[in-house]
Design a protein around this motif. Structure first.
Motif, PDB file in Angstrom:
ATOM      1  N   ILE A  65      74.762  19.241  29.668  1.00 25.47           N
ATOM      2  CA  ILE A  65      75.497  18.353  28.777  1.00 25.47           C
ATOM      3  C   ILE A  65      76.112  17.204  29.578  1.00 25.47           C
ATOM      4  N   ALA A  66      75.974  16.006  29.062  1.00 24.50           N
ATOM      5  CA  ALA A  66      76.325  14.809  29.824  1.00 24.50           C
ATOM      6  C   ALA A  66      77.815  14.693  30.110  1.00 24.50           C
ATOM      7  N   ASN A  67      78.649  15.261  29.249  1.00 27.57           N
ATOM      8  CA  ASN A  67      80.098  15.132  29.483  1.00 27.57           C
ATOM      9  C   ASN A  67      80.729  16.433  29.975  1.00 27.57           C
ATOM     10  N   GLY A  68      79.865  17.294  30.581  1.00 27.67           N
ATOM     11  CA  GLY A  68      80.408  18.551  31.091  1.00 27.67           C
ATOM     12  C   GLY A  68      79.451  19.220  32.064  1.00 27.67           C
ATOM     13  N   PHE A  69      79.031  18.488  33.111  1.00 29.42           N
ATOM     14  CA  PHE A  69      78.098  19.049  34.090  1.00 29.42           C
ATOM     15  C   PHE A  69      78.577  18.761  35.503  1.00 29.42           C
ATOM     16  N   LYS A  70      78.011  19.522  36.440  1.00 27.64           N
ATOM     17  CA  LYS A  70      78.156  19.194  37.855  1.00 27.64           C
ATOM     18  C   LYS A  70      76.801  19.378  38.525  1.00 27.64           C
ATOM     19  N   PHE A  71      76.464  18.447  39.386  1.00 26.48           N
ATOM     20  CA  PHE A  71      75.209  18.464  40.143  1.00 26.48           C
ATOM     21  C   PHE A  71      75.566  18.372  41.620  1.00 26.48           C
ATOM     22  N   ILE A  72      74.954  19.236  42.441  1.00 20.79           N
ATOM     23  CA  ILE A  72      75.232  19.251  43.881  1.00 20.79           C
ATOM     24  C   ILE A  72      73.892  19.246  44.614  1.00 20.79           C
ATOM     25  N   SER A  73      73.780  18.454  45.678  1.00 19.39           N
ATOM     26  CA  SER A  73      72.546  18.448  46.448  1.00 19.39           C
ATOM     27  C   SER A  73      72.838  18.156  47.909  1.00 19.39           C
ATOM     28  N   VAL A  74      71.940  18.631  48.770  1.00 26.34           N
ATOM     29  CA  VAL A  74      71.982  18.304  50.204  1.00 26.34           C
ATOM     30  C   VAL A  74      70.627  17.717  50.552  1.00 26.34           C
ATOM     31  N   CYS A  75      70.639  16.541  51.197  1.00 25.92           N
ATOM     32  CA  CYS A  75      69.378  15.842  51.434  1.00 25.92           C
ATOM     33  C   CYS A  75      69.491  14.928  52.646  1.00 25.92           C
ATOM     34  N   LYS A  76      68.351  14.359  53.011  1.00 24.89           N
ATOM     35  CA  LYS A  76      68.348  13.280  54.000  1.00 24.89           C
ATOM     36  C   LYS A  76      67.105  12.434  53.808  1.00 24.89           C
ATOM     37  N   LYS A  77      67.252  11.145  54.119  1.00 25.90           N
ATOM     38  CA  LYS A  77      66.097  10.250  54.106  1.00 25.90           C
ATOM     39  C   LYS A  77      65.290  10.472  55.371  1.00 25.90           C
ATOM     40  N   GLY A  78      64.018  10.057  55.329  1.00 21.10           N
ATOM     41  CA  GLY A  78      63.201  10.076  56.530  1.00 21.10           C
ATOM     42  C   GLY A  78      63.604   8.959  57.475  1.00 21.10           C
ATOM     43  N   SER A  79      62.824   8.786  58.520  1.00 22.98           N
ATOM     44  CA  SER A  79      63.199   7.859  59.581  1.00 22.98           C
ATOM     45  C   SER A  79      63.000   6.398  59.197  1.00 22.98           C
ATOM     46  N   ASP A  80      62.253   6.155  58.171  1.00 22.23           N
ATOM     47  CA  ASP A  80      61.986   4.772  57.774  1.00 22.23           C
ATOM     48  C   ASP A  80      63.038   4.318  56.760  1.00 22.23           C
ATOM     49  N   ASN A  81      63.639   3.171  57.001  1.00 27.32           N
ATOM     50  CA  ASN A  81      64.690   2.682  56.104  1.00 27.32           C
ATOM     51  C   ASN A  81      64.150   2.083  54.809  1.00 27.32           C
ATOM     52  N   ASN A  82      62.891   1.767  54.785  1.00 23.61           N
ATOM     53  CA  ASN A  82      62.350   1.088  53.608  1.00 23.61           C
ATOM     54  C   ASN A  82      61.987   2.091  52.518  1.00 23.61           C
ATOM     55  N   ILE A  83      63.011   2.709  51.998  1.00 23.48           N
ATOM     56  CA  ILE A  83      62.832   3.766  51.014  1.00 23.48           C
ATOM     57  C   ILE A  83      64.027   3.745  50.073  1.00 23.48           C
ATOM     58  N   GLY A  84      63.780   4.043  48.811  1.00 24.43           N
ATOM     59  CA  GLY A  84      64.870   4.225  47.867  1.00 24.43           C
ATOM     60  C   GLY A  84      64.837   5.653  47.355  1.00 24.43           C
TER      61      GLY A  84
END
Lengths: 195, 218
Positions: A65-84
């Motif tokens: 539900i959009a007005n009652g949620f929590k989202f948690i994540s652990v991540c990292k980008k790769g070595s190339d900066n040209n990424i979204g």
């Protein structure tokens, strides 16, 4: 108290579980398990032109539900900066779901940013946390009054405008911002639940 | 307010760098989760299935082939650090008077070379005196097989085995009690969960079962 919908993903094993759907937005991307210590899921683009991009979602099974949620994540980008990259909760598998609350990183933003959309209007609020290739934990919480973005346990953005209202699903996204090489994004944890 | 699992596992403010890979498997359901596991037939003669029995978990059975050998792995997706992890596995062997048993822990290899493997073992063929023991084979120790025995005799009952692997050495905890230690690090190699068994003879009815596996980097 009723027990509400709750999802946990460690991205450990030989392949990405089949309850995730990889949607090619601009071909071609892959989502595989990394053969690397603490690697989690390896989300990659190819080196083609036209900004290869894809989302990883529950294929529009929207239990949050959009007005009652929590989202948690652990991540990292790769070595190339040209990424979204994006991560959070969205109402569809597309690049810009009508309703969403995303953490945005990489060359899609100047800082780690909270992006939301209310069905028609999408706006962003940047934090003061620099873009980086270091692993980081983030959380997004949607309430009846605002959407908050936390980075490594500290709330860095509180946003009250253009908040989503439709049901949502977990959403991960990668986009190559150049054609020089394949881009990568590791995700080692996702948790989301209705509060 | 609903609490997150993340917050219950981590101190407030834990960074992405300090949040490490983890897996938990309870071996419940109508079939093995093959998105996660591969039943690796390392030397032939291996089959497996979920058990229709209270607390039964998943059972790996061996044919009458000599040196039948196989078990559960991640098919070489190796997200755990050989000398910076804990593994907790609840399992039992069913070998009766036949020689053999299972080993449980983590491994870089899923072949018969067993390179960079760190486990606790119930294999009576390999145990010096028939006791539960630490069994390793790592590059850090020159590829020699290391065996460190406990004082508990191997049997066919369920046991909880925990291995704490650090750069300073290994601790093997059997059913909640420290059973054996080895004061040498095993090298920082990538590794996967490994629960595999073997038997040197040709007896029928040999198997092992597993009902819980948890592994996490420290």
């Amino acid at each position: 108290m009723a027990y509400k919908q709750h999802f946990i993903e460690w991205f450990s094993g030989k392949q990405v579980p089949s309850y995730w759907t990889l949607t090619q937005i601009v071909a071609t991307c892959t989502a595989t398990m990394a053969d690397e210590v603490n690697g989690g899921m390896l989300f990659q683009t190819d080196s083609g032109s036209g900004s290869p991009s894809a989302s990883l979602t529950f294929n529009n099974k929207r239990q949050y539900i959009a007005n009652g949620f929590k989202f948690i994540s652990v991540c990292k980008k790769g070595s190339d900066n040209n990424i979204g990259i994006k991560g959070g909760m969205g109402s569809s598998t597309s690049v810009n779901p009508d309703h969403h609350a995303f953490m945005v990183e990489g060359t899609l933003a100047s800082y780690k940013t909270l992006a939301t959309k209310d069905g028609s209007t999408a706006t962003e609020t940047a934090s003061s946390i620099a873009l980086s290739q270091d692993p980081f934990a983030y959380d997004i919480e949607g309430t009846t009054s605002d959407v908050k973005l936390g980075i490594n346990g500290n709330i860095v953005v509180t946003k009250t405008t253009n908040r989503p209202s439709d049901p949502l699903q977990p959403y991960l996204y990668i986009q190559s911002r150049s054609t020089a090489a394949a881009k990568s994004y590791n995700v080692r944890y996702v948790e989301c639940y209705n509060t | 307010m609903t609490k997150s699992i993340y917050d219950q596992l981590n101190a407030s403010g834990t960074t992405g760098t300090n949040f490490k890979q983890r897996m938990v498997e309870t071996f419940s359901g109508d079939a093995l989760d093959t998105d996660r596991w591969t039943l690796t037939d390392i030397n032939g003669g291996t089959s497996g299935s979920m058990v229709d029995d209270v607390d039964g978990g998943y059972k790996v059975s061996f044919s009458t082939q000599a040196s039948a050998w196989g078990g559960l792995t991640f098919n070489n997706k190796r997200q755990f650090d050989l000398q910076a992890n804990d593994s907790i596995i609840i399992a039992k062997r069913t070998f009766g008077s036949a020689a053999g048993g299972f080993r449980a822990g983590i491994a870089n290899s899923i072949s018969t070379n067993e390179n960079n493997t760190v486990t606790w073992s119930t294999n009576t063929s390999a145990s010096p005196n028939g006791k539960f023991f630490i069994w390793t084979k790592t590059e850090a120790e020159g590829w020699s097989q290391v065996k460190v025995e406990s004082t508990t005799t191997i049997d066919d009952n369920w046991h909880v085995g925990k291995l704490e692997s650090r750069s300073s050495g290994l601790t093997f905890i059997l059913d909640g009690v420290t059973a054996a230690t080895h004061g040498t690090g095993q090298g920082s190699e990538k590794a996967q969960p490994y629960i595999a068994g073997t038997g040197s003879g040709t007896e029928s009815g040999r198997s092992f079962s597993v009902r819980y596996c948890e592994v996490y980097n420290t």
